[in-house]
Motif scaffolding. Structure first.
Motif, PDB file in Angstrom:
ATOM      1  N   LEU A 143      27.358  24.466  58.337  1.00  0.00           N
ATOM      2  CA  LEU A 143      26.237  25.326  58.696  1.00  0.00           C
ATOM      3  C   LEU A 143      25.255  24.561  59.585  1.00  0.00           C
ATOM      4  O   LEU A 143      25.003  23.377  59.353  1.00  0.00           O
ATOM      5  CB  LEU A 143      25.505  25.795  57.440  1.00  0.00           C
ATOM      6  CG  LEU A 143      26.227  26.851  56.593  1.00  0.00           C
ATOM      7  CD1 LEU A 143      25.511  26.979  55.259  1.00  0.00           C
ATOM      8  CD2 LEU A 143      26.262  28.170  57.315  1.00  0.00           C
ATOM      9  N   PRO A 144      24.700  25.214  60.594  1.00  0.00           N
ATOM     10  CA  PRO A 144      23.776  24.504  61.499  1.00  0.00           C
ATOM     11  C   PRO A 144      22.417  24.285  60.850  1.00  0.00           C
ATOM     12  O   PRO A 144      21.958  25.091  60.038  1.00  0.00           O
ATOM     13  CB  PRO A 144      23.665  25.470  62.683  1.00  0.00           C
ATOM     14  CG  PRO A 144      23.887  26.816  62.076  1.00  0.00           C
ATOM     15  CD  PRO A 144      24.910  26.608  60.989  1.00  0.00           C
ATOM     16  N   SER A 145      21.800  23.204  61.217  1.00  0.00           N
ATOM     17  CA  SER A 145      20.432  22.950  60.765  1.00  0.00           C
ATOM     18  C   SER A 145      19.463  23.594  61.759  1.00  0.00           C
ATOM     19  O   SER A 145      19.868  24.148  62.780  1.00  0.00           O
ATOM     20  CB  SER A 145      20.170  21.443  60.701  1.00  0.00           C
ATOM     21  OG  SER A 145      20.213  20.877  62.003  1.00  0.00           O
ATOM     22  N   ALA A 146      18.195  23.504  61.457  1.00  0.00           N
ATOM     23  CA  ALA A 146      17.196  24.157  62.319  1.00  0.00           C
ATOM     24  C   ALA A 146      17.171  23.567  63.718  1.00  0.00           C
ATOM     25  O   ALA A 146      16.772  24.236  64.670  1.00  0.00           O
ATOM     26  CB  ALA A 146      15.810  24.046  61.681  1.00  0.00           C
ATOM     27  N   ASN A 147      17.571  22.297  63.855  1.00  0.00           N
ATOM     28  CA  ASN A 147      17.527  21.636  65.154  1.00  0.00           C
ATOM     29  C   ASN A 147      18.877  21.608  65.861  1.00  0.00           C
ATOM     30  O   ASN A 147      19.009  21.009  66.925  1.00  0.00           O
ATOM     31  CB  ASN A 147      17.010  20.196  64.979  1.00  0.00           C
ATOM     32  CG  ASN A 147      15.594  20.160  64.439  1.00  0.00           C
ATOM     33  OD1 ASN A 147      14.771  20.987  64.819  1.00  0.00           O
ATOM     34  ND2 ASN A 147      15.322  19.212  63.544  1.00  0.00           N
ATOM     35  N   GLU A 148      19.901  22.230  65.274  1.00  0.00           N
ATOM     36  CA  GLU A 148      21.241  22.186  65.845  1.00  0.00           C
ATOM     37  C   GLU A 148      21.604  23.518  66.483  1.00  0.00           C
ATOM     38  O   GLU A 148      21.093  24.574  66.087  1.00  0.00           O
ATOM     39  CB  GLU A 148      22.280  21.856  64.768  1.00  0.00           C
ATOM     40  CG  GLU A 148      22.139  20.451  64.198  1.00  0.00           C
ATOM     41  CD  GLU A 148      23.092  20.222  63.041  1.00  0.00           C
ATOM     42  OE1 GLU A 148      23.436  19.067  62.789  1.00  0.00           O
ATOM     43  OE2 GLU A 148      23.495  21.214  62.400  1.00  0.00           O
ATOM     44  N   GLY A 149      22.485  23.453  67.453  1.00  0.00           N
ATOM     45  CA  GLY A 149      23.017  24.674  68.043  1.00  0.00           C
ATOM     46  C   GLY A 149      23.957  25.360  67.064  1.00  0.00           C
ATOM     47  O   GLY A 149      24.278  24.832  66.007  1.00  0.00           O
ATOM     48  N   SER A 150      24.409  26.518  67.411  1.00  0.00           N
ATOM     49  CA  SER A 150      25.274  27.290  66.500  1.00  0.00           C
ATOM     50  C   SER A 150      26.578  27.699  67.155  1.00  0.00           C
ATOM     51  O   SER A 150      27.205  28.652  66.747  1.00  0.00           O
ATOM     52  CB  SER A 150      24.530  28.539  66.021  1.00  0.00           C
ATOM     53  OG  SER A 150      24.172  29.339  67.135  1.00  0.00           O
ATOM     54  N   SER A 151      27.000  26.977  68.204  1.00  0.00           N
ATOM     55  CA  SER A 151      28.154  27.411  68.993  1.00  0.00           C
ATOM     56  C   SER A 151      29.454  27.399  68.203  1.00  0.00           C
ATOM     57  O   SER A 151      30.365  28.142  68.512  1.00  0.00           O
ATOM     58  CB  SER A 151      28.289  26.540  70.241  1.00  0.00           C
ATOM     59  OG  SER A 151      28.498  25.187  69.871  1.00  0.00           O
ATOM     60  N   GLN A 152      29.568  26.539  67.176  1.00  0.00           N
ATOM     61  CA  GLN A 152      30.828  26.422  66.449  1.00  0.00           C
ATOM     62  C   GLN A 152      30.804  27.127  65.091  1.00  0.00           C
ATOM     63  O   GLN A 152      31.832  27.249  64.438  1.00  0.00           O
ATOM     64  CB  GLN A 152      31.171  24.934  66.236  1.00  0.00           C
ATOM     65  CG  GLN A 152      31.383  24.156  67.532  1.00  0.00           C
ATOM     66  CD  GLN A 152      32.526  24.710  68.337  1.00  0.00           C
ATOM     67  OE1 GLN A 152      33.590  25.023  67.809  1.00  0.00           O
ATOM     68  NE2 GLN A 152      32.318  24.848  69.641  1.00  0.00           N
ATOM     69  N   TYR A 153      29.640  27.566  64.677  1.00  0.00           N
ATOM     70  CA  TYR A 153      29.534  28.168  63.345  1.00  0.00           C
ATOM     71  C   TYR A 153      30.125  29.578  63.330  1.00  0.00           C
ATOM     72  O   TYR A 153      29.807  30.402  64.181  1.00  0.00           O
ATOM     73  CB  TYR A 153      28.066  28.196  62.912  1.00  0.00           C
ATOM     74  CG  TYR A 153      27.827  28.943  61.625  1.00  0.00           C
ATOM     75  CD1 TYR A 153      28.481  28.584  60.454  1.00  0.00           C
ATOM     76  CD2 TYR A 153      26.949  30.018  61.595  1.00  0.00           C
ATOM     77  CE1 TYR A 153      28.265  29.269  59.286  1.00  0.00           C
ATOM     78  CE2 TYR A 153      26.723  30.717  60.422  1.00  0.00           C
ATOM     79  CZ  TYR A 153      27.385  30.334  59.265  1.00  0.00           C
ATOM     80  OH  TYR A 153      27.185  31.021  58.102  1.00  0.00           O
ATOM     81  N   LEU A 154      30.978  29.852  62.350  1.00  0.00           N
ATOM     82  CA  LEU A 154      31.661  31.141  62.276  1.00  0.00           C
ATOM     83  C   LEU A 154      30.932  32.050  61.302  1.00  0.00           C
ATOM     84  O   LEU A 154      30.986  31.872  60.081  1.00  0.00           O
ATOM     85  CB  LEU A 154      33.113  30.938  61.824  1.00  0.00           C
ATOM     86  CG  LEU A 154      34.024  32.170  61.889  1.00  0.00           C
ATOM     87  CD1 LEU A 154      34.130  32.672  63.333  1.00  0.00           C
ATOM     88  CD2 LEU A 154      35.416  31.822  61.364  1.00  0.00           C
ATOM     89  N   SER A 155      30.243  33.034  61.831  1.00  0.00           N
ATOM     90  CA  SER A 155      29.511  33.998  61.003  1.00  0.00           C
ATOM     91  C   SER A 155      30.299  35.300  60.926  1.00  0.00           C
ATOM     92  O   SER A 155      31.311  35.483  61.605  1.00  0.00           O
ATOM     93  CB  SER A 155      28.138  34.263  61.626  1.00  0.00           C
ATOM     94  OG  SER A 155      28.297  34.891  62.898  1.00  0.00           O
ATOM     95  N   LEU A 156      29.808  36.216  60.113  1.00  0.00           N
ATOM     96  CA  LEU A 156      30.467  37.512  59.986  1.00  0.00           C
ATOM     97  C   LEU A 156      30.458  38.263  61.309  1.00  0.00           C
ATOM     98  O   LEU A 156      31.446  38.882  61.697  1.00  0.00           O
ATOM     99  CB  LEU A 156      29.779  38.355  58.911  1.00  0.00           C
ATOM    100  CG  LEU A 156      29.964  37.902  57.455  1.00  0.00           C
ATOM    101  CD1 LEU A 156      29.104  38.752  56.526  1.00  0.00           C
ATOM    102  CD2 LEU A 156      31.432  37.988  57.042  1.00  0.00           C
TER     103      LEU A 156
END
Length: 362
Positions: A143-156
């Motif tokens: 899971l991304p932190s507040a300071n990280e991007g989210s390009s690889q995180y798989l959400s619904l």
């Protein structure tokens, strides 16, 4: 494309994802989280029950064992995504069902057309399995932190984008499976072909790709029949049937016939009649006139050209029609020449006419 769609929604979901990250980290391991649902859904896509998503045999759907702590929007996304697993179960069950070629039970006997259809479905599922491997890799991203991007995180919501096209494909394959049940041979091809008549180009093209593979056995039968006069139809799938016990003297009238119930809808009745007559003529020459050596000329002249033109493939009926008519004309001339030259048909006609006139005069 999937990649561009994901990039497009990144800006829309980044704030929500990052805002929920700390909450998801602090949840009790036993409680549901988005990451848990994503992992469960990847199992569901493969027809396997997850930890929180189970298949209900009564409703034929995957359902959450508990909705506690899950928003209504997330529940809707899960229900939508789980449909892919339901469709996969149907397609995979049909594609992998065991078949026994010599079984006495019709339910366990698969003809060559059905086997080819199953193989086409398995080819499509192979592509789907590659997607599953990619999703499993994405699901292991932290899971991304507040300071990280989210390009690889798989959400619904990202899962919705990833599975949009596979869901469409699986839905089409499920429709074909429903159409195929209880049919075989040419009748099966007719059921599948109906689904090609669709206004959506993708749907029409995808279904045609499946039907092309499923129809290969029937086109091989046509090839053998019009060039060799042979029926290779162990499962009764072809639109031409033979009654072996009919004697040679009645070959033309009674040995071969059309089976309209096995005539694929993309082969019209007139073409089927020409196909029947061509193979029947070859057998007439072979069995009644004892003339067969000439068939090498037929095969060398037409069969190689037909193969080069891909005449015996689904979607190329105009070329097939031309090849069949040329072969029929060639065989027809050979029948005429054989009867006239080897069996002196003109003299027989003359004698018969003379006898008829004599009888009438008397």
């Amino acid at each position: 494309t999937t990649a561009s769609s994901i990039a497009h929604i990144d800006t829309q979901i980044a704030t929500t994802t990052l805002g929920n990250a700390s909450r998801l980290r602090n949840l009790d391991p036993e409680q549901l989280s988005e990451a848990s649902l994503v992992r469960d859904l990847i199992f569901v896509f493969q027809g396997i029950d997850g930890r929180f998503l189970k298949y209900n045999e009564v409703t034929s759907k995957y359902q959450l064992t508990s909705t506690s702590g899950i928003s209504a929007a997330a529940q809707q996304l899960v229900a939508r995504l789980s449909q892919l697993g339901v469709l996969y179960k149907k397609v995979q069950t049909y594609a992998e069902k065991p078949m026994e070629a010599n079984s006495l039970s019709p339910a366990l006997r698969a003809g060559t057309v059905e086997q080819s259809f199953q193989a086409a479905l398995r080819n499509e599922l192979s592509d789907f399995y590659r997607l599953i491997a990619v999703l499993e890799s994405q699901a292991h991203q932290p899971l991304p932190s507040a300071n990280e991007g989210s390009s690889q995180y798989l959400s619904l919501r990202r899962l919705i984008v990833w599975t949009a096209e596979p869901l469409h494909r699986m839905s089409l394959m499920a429709q074909l499976v429903d159409a195929a049940y209880g049919t075989s041979g040419g009748a099966l091809l007719t059921s599948l072909h109906k689904n090609c008549e669709h206004g959506d180009p993708f749907t029409s093209s995808f279904v045609a790709h499946i039907v092309k593979q499923a129809s290969e056995p029937v086109f091989r039968m046509i090839n053998r029949w019009i060039f060799h006069g042979e029926l290779e139809d162990a499962y009764g799938e072809f639109f031409i049937a033979v009654t072996e016990k009919v004697p040679d003297v009645e070959l033309w009238q009674r040995r071969y016939r059309l089976r309209s119930e096995m005539l694929p809808s993309f082969v019209d009745q007139d073409l089927a009649e020409v196909i029947l007559r061509t193979g029947k003529s070859i057998n007439f020459l072979r069995c009644c006139c004892h003339s067969e050596a000439w068939t090498d000329d037929l095969r060398y002249t037409f069969e190689a050209a037909a193969t080069e033109q891909s005449a015996f493939t689904y979607g190329n009926i105009e070329t097939l029609t031309e090849v069949v008519k040329n072969a029929a004309a060639h065989v027809g001339r050979k029948v005429t020449d054989t009867l006239m030259m080897d069996f002196n048909l003109k003299e027989h006609w003359r004698v018969c006419c003379t006898l008829s006139f004599t009888i009438v005069e008397r």
